[in-house]
Design an enzyme around this catalytic site. Structure first.
Site, short mmCIF file in Angstrom:
data_model
loop_
_atom_site.label_atom_id
_atom_site.label_comp_id
_atom_site.label_asym_id
_atom_site.label_seq_id
_atom_site.Cartn_x
_atom_site.Cartn_y
_atom_site.Cartn_z
N GLU A 109 0.82 -1.22 0.00
CA GLU A 109 0.00 0.00 0.00
C GLU A 109 0.85 1.27 0.00
O GLU A 109 0.53 2.24 -0.66
CB GLU A 109 -0.95 0.01 1.20
CG GLU A 109 -2.04 -1.05 1.14
CD GLU A 109 -2.98 -0.87 -0.06
OE1 GLU A 109 -2.97 0.21 -0.69
OE2 GLU A 109 -3.72 -1.82 -0.36
N TYR B 276 -6.45 6.78 3.63
CA TYR B 276 -6.58 5.68 2.66
C TYR B 276 -5.89 4.41 3.14
O TYR B 276 -6.48 3.32 3.16
CB TYR B 276 -6.02 6.08 1.28
CG TYR B 276 -5.80 4.84 0.46
CD1 TYR B 276 -6.88 4.19 -0.12
CD2 TYR B 276 -4.54 4.25 0.38
CE1 TYR B 276 -6.70 2.99 -0.79
CE2 TYR B 276 -4.36 3.06 -0.28
CZ TYR B 276 -5.44 2.43 -0.86
OH TYR B 276 -5.27 1.24 -1.49
N ASP C 290 -9.43 6.19 -2.84
CA ASP C 290 -8.23 6.56 -3.58
C ASP C 290 -8.66 7.21 -4.89
O ASP C 290 -9.84 7.50 -5.09
CB ASP C 290 -7.36 5.32 -3.84
CG ASP C 290 -7.96 4.44 -4.92
OD1 ASP C 290 -9.20 4.45 -5.08
OD2 ASP C 290 -7.20 3.75 -5.62
#
Length: 345
Positions: free
Chosen positions: A33, A116, A134
């Site tokens: 991520e 996020y 996102d």
DNA sequence: AAGCCGGGGGA
DNA sequence: TCCCCAGGCTT
């Protein structure tokens, strides 16, 4: 069928087999991520594979020198991500006993983890009902629900987060979250989305109003700043040169570069010679010449770096010099790496 | 709220 | 060329 159900079904048919989709290990999901922040999946994959090999466990990453982390990160950009990654690995390793926190709120406290990423880890690893927002999610929601609030305004950010929460499917949150992002990346793309075969076409507001190209709305700013970099590539009689680590604020923090003479505009050989005193206490150089005949303009999203590499040779020995053959071992910006690749004395 | 922070790829 | 990418931090 409602929005989230269609997303889930689409995902089960169309999901890509990505390296980080074989696991729910928080360390590996976190690593992926961070790398994918503002970065395309295709660009991130080789970096992810390199990191997993070099640092199989969070303790391996925590125990590595920052220079090695930056070297492996070289070329991926946004280097604060690498520095924060390393710092957070140390925190997890030393203060959390090697385990990632398992709530959105606790994840959010870690360096480099914002709304996020905390939502992504919480949902993918711990199956918690947190909505990810996102760039893909902004686009899909803005089009399907016909929302024209700017996605980079304070009001827009709050609105889309609430909308995302309202429509998420908590019965399979980890697939739903990845599904809506995958849908944005593969189907509802920024340009030329495949509306012809879109399972959401019938109830998509943007499609109905012929406003696919108008959504999402984004306020653009992006003023580009022009800078003039003169890199002083010192070369002594023993094929040694000098590198310096960038400190303070600004671009490329903690990466290495040649001694830099920044000016307001292009300068010529004479002015380079005048300013050498700040970097060298040795005798006069035997030669100073411009290495790149063609203009080099290294373009960052917010800066254009007009760059000249000056080769400056000495008939003596540099103190604290490093072998030119060893240059490739240091973490450097792409601008410097490209030079090193071509540089032959 | 606005600015800063990389590099690459697609149209 | 311009835009965007599984955003976050600083001021």
């Amino acid at each position: 069928m409602n929005f989230s159900r269609i997303i889930l079904e689409w995902y089960h048919v169309n999901k890509r087999l990505l390296p980080w989709r074989k696991t729910h290990d928080p360390y590996l999901i976190w690593l992926s991520e961070i790398m994918l922040q503002q970065t395309r999946v295709a660009q991130g994959i080789p970096y992810y594979l390199k990191f997993v090999e070099a640092f199989p466990k969070v303790q391996d990453l925590a125990g590595a020198p920052e220079e090695q982390v930056l070297k492996l990160w070289q070329g991926l950009g946004y280097y604060s991500r690498a520095r924060n990654l390393h710092a957070t690995a140390k925190i997890i390793s030393e203060k959390y006993n090697g385990r990632f926190p398992n709530t959105y709120k606790e994840l959010l406290k870690l360096k480099g983890i914002g709304d996020y990423t905390a939502s992504a880890i919480a949902s993918i690893c711990f199956n918690l009902p947190e909505a990810v927002v996102d760039g893909n999610v902004y686009r899909v929601l803005a089009r399907y629900y016909g929302v024209d609030l700017p996605i980079n305004s304070s009001e827009g950010i709050l609105y889309f987060k609430e909308l995302a929460k309202k429509v998420m499917d908590v019965t399979n949150i980890r697939d739903y979250n990845q599904g809506i992002m995958e849908f944005g990346a593969l189907q509802c793309t920024p340009k030329s989305p495949e509306c012809g075969i879109c399972p959401l076409r019938e109830s998509c507001v943007a499609f109905a109003t012929n406003n696919i190209d108008g959504l999402p709305v984004k306020i653009k700013k992006n003023k580009v700043r022009n800078r003039y970099f003169n890199y002083l590539v010192l070369v002594d009689e023993n094929k040694q040169t000098l590198l310096q680590q960038r400190k303070g604020s600004g671009i490329w923090q903690n990466l290495y570069q040649f001694p830099l003479l920044e000016t307001e505009k292009y300068i010529e050989q004479a002015e380079v010679a005048q300013n050498l005193g700040e970097y060298i206490t040795l005798e006069e150089p035997s030669e100073i010449y411009l290495y790149n005949e063609n203009k080099i303009v290294h373009k960052l999203s917010h800066q254009h770096l007009h760059t000249r590499f000056w080769i400056i040779t000495f008939d003596s020995n540099l103190e604290n010099g490093i072998q030119i053959a060893e240059l490739h071992k240091y973490p450097v910006p792409v601008l410097i790496a490209d030079f090193i690749k071509t540089f032959k004395i």
